[in-house]
Motif scaffolding. Structure first.
Motif, PDB file in Angstrom:
ATOM      1  N   ALA A 565       8.199  -0.108  -4.669  1.00 41.16           N
ATOM      2  CA  ALA A 565       8.745  -1.171  -5.164  1.00 41.16           C
ATOM      3  C   ALA A 565       9.330  -1.996  -3.806  1.00 41.16           C
ATOM      4  O   ALA A 565       9.661  -3.357  -3.944  1.00 41.16           O
ATOM      5  N   ALA A 566       9.781  -1.323  -2.965  1.00 41.05           N
ATOM      6  CA  ALA A 566      10.544  -1.879  -1.846  1.00 41.05           C
ATOM      7  C   ALA A 566       9.447  -2.129  -0.638  1.00 41.05           C
ATOM      8  O   ALA A 566       9.610  -2.843   0.292  1.00 41.05           O
ATOM      9  N   GLY A 567       8.058  -2.142  -0.931  1.00 40.98           N
ATOM     10  CA  GLY A 567       6.911  -2.535  -0.164  1.00 40.98           C
ATOM     11  C   GLY A 567       6.700  -1.315   0.822  1.00 40.98           C
ATOM     12  O   GLY A 567       5.783  -1.667   1.827  1.00 40.98           O
ATOM     13  N   ASP A 568       7.313  -0.183   0.756  1.00 42.36           N
ATOM     14  CA  ASP A 568       6.931   0.899   1.970  1.00 42.36           C
ATOM     15  C   ASP A 568       5.885   1.784   1.092  1.00 42.36           C
ATOM     16  O   ASP A 568       6.210   2.955   0.712  1.00 42.36           O
ATOM     17  N   LEU A 569       4.765   1.214   1.126  1.00 47.96           N
ATOM     18  CA  LEU A 569       3.555   1.842   0.744  1.00 47.96           C
ATOM     19  C   LEU A 569       3.162   3.013   1.239  1.00 47.96           C
ATOM     20  O   LEU A 569       2.694   3.981   0.475  1.00 47.96           O
ATOM     21  N   SER A 570       3.070   3.232   2.679  1.00 48.70           N
ATOM     22  CA  SER A 570       2.823   4.466   3.275  1.00 48.70           C
ATOM     23  C   SER A 570       3.727   5.609   2.673  1.00 48.70           C
ATOM     24  O   SER A 570       2.974   6.748   2.333  1.00 48.70           O
ATOM     25  N   GLN A 571       5.004   5.331   2.466  1.00 47.63           N
ATOM     26  CA  GLN A 571       5.771   6.248   2.155  1.00 47.63           C
ATOM     27  C   GLN A 571       5.715   6.550   0.689  1.00 47.63           C
ATOM     28  O   GLN A 571       5.791   7.838   0.398  1.00 47.63           O
ATOM     29  N   ALA A 572       5.203   5.585  -0.135  1.00 50.15           N
ATOM     30  CA  ALA A 572       5.137   5.556  -1.768  1.00 50.15           C
ATOM     31  C   ALA A 572       4.146   6.413  -1.777  1.00 50.15           C
ATOM     32  O   ALA A 572       3.874   7.643  -2.616  1.00 50.15           O
ATOM     33  N   ILE A 573       2.838   6.457  -1.145  1.00 46.84           N
ATOM     34  CA  ILE A 573       1.634   6.986  -1.226  1.00 46.84           C
ATOM     35  C   ILE A 573       1.927   8.587  -0.741  1.00 46.84           C
ATOM     36  O   ILE A 573       1.128   9.466  -1.535  1.00 46.84           O
ATOM     37  N   ALA A 574       2.416   8.931   0.314  1.00 45.14           N
ATOM     38  CA  ALA A 574       2.737  10.029   0.849  1.00 45.14           C
ATOM     39  C   ALA A 574       3.369  10.956  -0.471  1.00 45.14           C
ATOM     40  O   ALA A 574       3.004  12.095  -0.815  1.00 45.14           O
TER      41      ALA A 574
END
Length: 773
Positions: A565-574
């Motif tokens: 939701a915050a746009g931190d997609l690399s951290q979300a995917i990990a």
């Protein structure tokens, strides 16, 4: 030496008196069954004219109270005038209502107008010389009725004061009323219709106005029954102001009320009359106190919150101490003391809200159903509650007094009030639907929510129980799903604090409450508040329950969603990849939570623009869900919907539309046409039609989707706000810019009001509107 007391038969004879007039016009008073005078040697003979020859003195009126502060009630006066309109025979109107609602004041105002020949609303064309006599009787018992009638005879013929006994005087008044017309008799505060039945069953030709707290039994007397309710808010404020600030000119007060700009000394008046439930007696009591103490309504309201027991039973100097709201209702409950459960039932209902309470809630009481219904009927008969076939309603001030302890009042003992609160909590707990997400339970949720909120709001910090915390948390979940996120946050904050105080910072229920609060913050875009809670919850779960506990895995999944939701997609995917691997290892590849993790990971890849990876994961998740859960499982339909959306993003509109159409048909069949997921599918299909340039199919479907969202979820639900935006965008695509701008403006105003100026949906709508200007 005293004479022996009379036996039962002799006492009965002595109470039966008859009055006769001899041919010479002399009065003879006989005992029933005896051919002799009573006190023959003492009773003088006086000339007693036939009642037909006795005229009432001009303006014979005995009203006990003035009505200078009477406000409003035009509709009620018109109804009363209509009910008492008639001729040739007696007309009876019975005005009933809650103690303190103004029945006697209404009757006095009407009676004063009739005495002066002044019309009231509904009688404008009937002004004349007025009625005479206009006679007021406090009729709360048979002896009181008899005394009031005797007083009328004495007023008609003062010379009879020392001549006739009370019973004979009362009988002569009844005879006089039967022989004359154009009079008004007010029987105030009748407790039992049987007390006035002997009078009303005589042949009368005037008007009788009855007031009573009792709403039943009047049909036996052929009475027109009128229920008096509380004042309107405007009239309630006017009444308060007239008493509290009598020096304020009427025209100034009226202008202030019309403009809703009250002077400083009336600051808080609106909040005060609302707290008092617009009840006239309570407002009069408050107004007199304000005038005496020179306090503002806001200050009085603060005192009411701090010392309710004192304020509900306090009058200003010169007031009638027996006419405080607390004492008036105590008298009513004294009358009901012989009916089991009435006091207990009222105290339980006092912990609910002022909104209608489902009668089914009372099914959980530990008492026989007939006794419960009888008690409810008795309370309703005395207007302490209002019953419909489906609901119970209690005036908010009755509730406030009933749950305020008073050692001097047997109906308001602290232990009984505490027991009632516990029972109300238990009833609400047991009535909760199984899930806040199941639409089948939403009508029940909506009916219970005001009462859960009222109960939990009244519990002071530190007095919570596990049941009240559960109610608070469940209410938060329902409110969150319904889009009322600000209210949900209040519930979750309270549940979080209460759990930590009662169970400790390391209890799993505390972790759950903290996680729910974080999710609510995320929903309104307050990620700076959501992240610390998610991170704390995850750390606490890992420390207390271990890294592989299912609740720990849920917490990690939620934190991953917040990063997305915050746009931190690399951290979300990990985080999603780690959660998926852990769930496959701990729960198995086919566990429902594992399937959800795979779907969430696919969604994160889609958000990152990796549509090929997203589609591969969605297709695998869909196949797994169909195999494990079945083709019609709601989770399977979610994955199918997400896959269709990903096809649309890739530009594969043929496959997207076909899959959206299949999902919509399946959801209509499985979940029903009004399920939120079905509404979402309808909106998504309309979007796909729009992407394909098929506006002839897109716009009608968007319009249907918005209408369905408003009807099912309400105008303020986030899904409804999204539907507004989507329809406006479709209008824009069709070149109908004026309709698009109007709907975008409405959507933006609604989003800012409901979600806040910084919510992601609000920002999208604002951007769309600015692009058109």
């Amino acid at each position: 030496m005293t004479s022996p007391s009379a036996g039962p038969d002799e006492r009965e004879h002595q109470q039966q008196i008859r009055l006769e007039v001899t041919a010479s016009g002399h009065a003879r008073v006989y005992q029933a069954g005896r051919d002799q005078f009573i006190n023959e040697t003492v009773l003088p003979e006086v000339v007693l004219r036939p009642v037909t020859e006795v005229a009432a003195p001009p303006r014979l009126v005995n009203l006990p109270r003035r009505t200078r502060t009477f406000v409003g009630r035009d509709e009620e006066l018109a109804a009363l005038a209509t009910a008492l309109r008639g001729g040739g025979e007696v007309v009876v109107a019975a005005v009933h209502g809650l103690g303190g609602v103004g029945k006697s004041t209404l009757a006095a105002h009407y009676a004063l107008a009739q005495a002066g020949g002044r019309p009231v609303p509904g009688q404008e064309s009937e002004a004349g010389s007025g009625l005479n006599p206009v006679w007021w009787i406090t009729a709360d018992s048979r002896p009181a009725v008899e005394a009031g009638l005797a007083g009328l005879t004495v007023a008609l013929q003062p010379e009879l004061t020392t001549v006739l006994p009370l019973e004979a005087l009362a009988g002569r008044a009844t005879a006089w009323l039967a022989a004359h017309d154009r009079w008004l008799l007010v029987l105030d505060n009748v407790v039992d219709p049987a007390d006035v039945r002997p009078l009303l069953e005589r042949t009368l030709t005037g008007q009788v106005l009855v007031t009573s707290r009792l709403g039943e039994g009047w049909h036996h007397l052929d009475a027109h029954v009128l229920r008096l309710d509380v004042l309107g808010e405007h009239e309630a404020i006017e009444l308060l102001a007239r008493i509290a600030t009598p020096d304020l000119a009427r025209d100034v007060l009226q202008a202030a009320l019309d403009e809703q700009d009250l002077p400083e000394r009336l600051e808080g008046a609106i909040d005060l009359v609302r707290e008092l439930g617009w009840l006239p007696l309570a407002i009069e009591q408050a107004g007199a106190y304000l005038h005496q103490t020179r306090l503002t309504p806001r200050a009085y309201l603060n005192l009411l919150c701090e010392q309710p027991a004192v304020m509900y039973d306090r009058t200003a100097r010169g007031g009638d101490a027996e006419r405080t709201i607390a004492r008036i209702w105590r008298v009513t409950l004294d009358h009901l003391a012989g009916t089991p459960l009435t006091g207990d039932l009222l105290r339980i209902l006092a912990w609910c809200g002022a909104e209608p309470i489902p009668r089914t809630l009372l099914d959980g009481l530990d008492a026989d159903a007939p006794e419960v219904q009888h008690a409810a009927g008795e309370l309703a008969a005395y207007n302490m509650i209002t019953l419909s076939s489906e609901t119970v309603t209690v005036h908010r001030l009755v509730q406030a007094v009933a749950r305020t302890p008073d050692r001097q009042d047997p109906h308001r003992q602290a232990a009984a009030i505490d027991a009632a609160r516990a029972q109300a909590t238990s009833l609400l707990y047991d009535a909760l639907p199984n899930s806040a997400k199941d639409p089948a339970g939403w009508p029940t949720w909506r009916a219970l929510l005001p009462h859960i909120t009222a109960l939990t709001d009244r519990i002071s910090p530190g007095a919570e129980t596990s049941d009240t915390i559960h109610l608070t948390n469940q209410a938060g979940l329902f409110l969150h799903d319904q889009g009322a996120v600000d209210r949900a946050i209040t519930c979750f904050e309270r549940a979080c604090t209460a759990n930590e105080r009662m169970l400790g910072a390391d209890h799993p229920d505390t972790f759950t409450a903290r996680n729910n609060l974080a999710a609510a913050y995320e929903s309104v875009g307050e990620l700076d508040r959501a992240f610390p809670l998610y991170e704390q919850a995850l750390a606490d779960y890992e420390r207390v329950l271990g890294a592989d506990h299912p609740d720990t895995l849920n917490a990690r999944n939620n934190l991953a969603g917040a990063h997305r939701a915050a746009g931190d997609l690399s951290q979300a995917i990990a985080l999603h990849e780690r959660t998926l691997a852990d769930r496959e290892r701990v729960l198995g590849v086919d566990h429902p939570h594992t399937l959800i993790s795979r779907t969430n990971l696919a969604g994160a890849h889609r958000a990152a623009g990796d549509l090929s990876q997203a589609i591969a994961l969605f297709e695998q998740a869909l196949a797994d869900c169909e195999r494990v859960l079945g083709a019609d499982h709601p989770d399977t339909l979610v994955v199918r919907n997400n896959l269709a959306g990903t096809y649309e993003l890739r530009g594969d509109l043929g496959r997207a539309i076909a899959l959206f159409e299949q999902t919509l048909a399946d959801r209509e069949r499985v979940l029903g046409t009004d399920h939120p997921d079905t509404l979402g599918s309808r909106n998504n299909l309309a979007g796909a039609y729009e992407s394909a340039g098929d506006l002839d199919r897109a716009i009608p479907l968007f319009e249907q989707s918005l209408a369905d969202h408003e009807r099912v979820l309400g105008a303020d639900h986030p899904g409804t706000l999204t539907s507004q935006n989507n329809l406006a965008y479709a209008y824009c695509s069709a070149g109908d810019v004026s309709r698009a701008i109007a709907l975008f403006e409405q959507a933006l105003a609604d989003c800012e009001r409901v979600l806040g100026a910084d919510h992601p949906t609000t920002k999208v709508v604002r951007g769309n509107l600015e692009a058109l200007r």
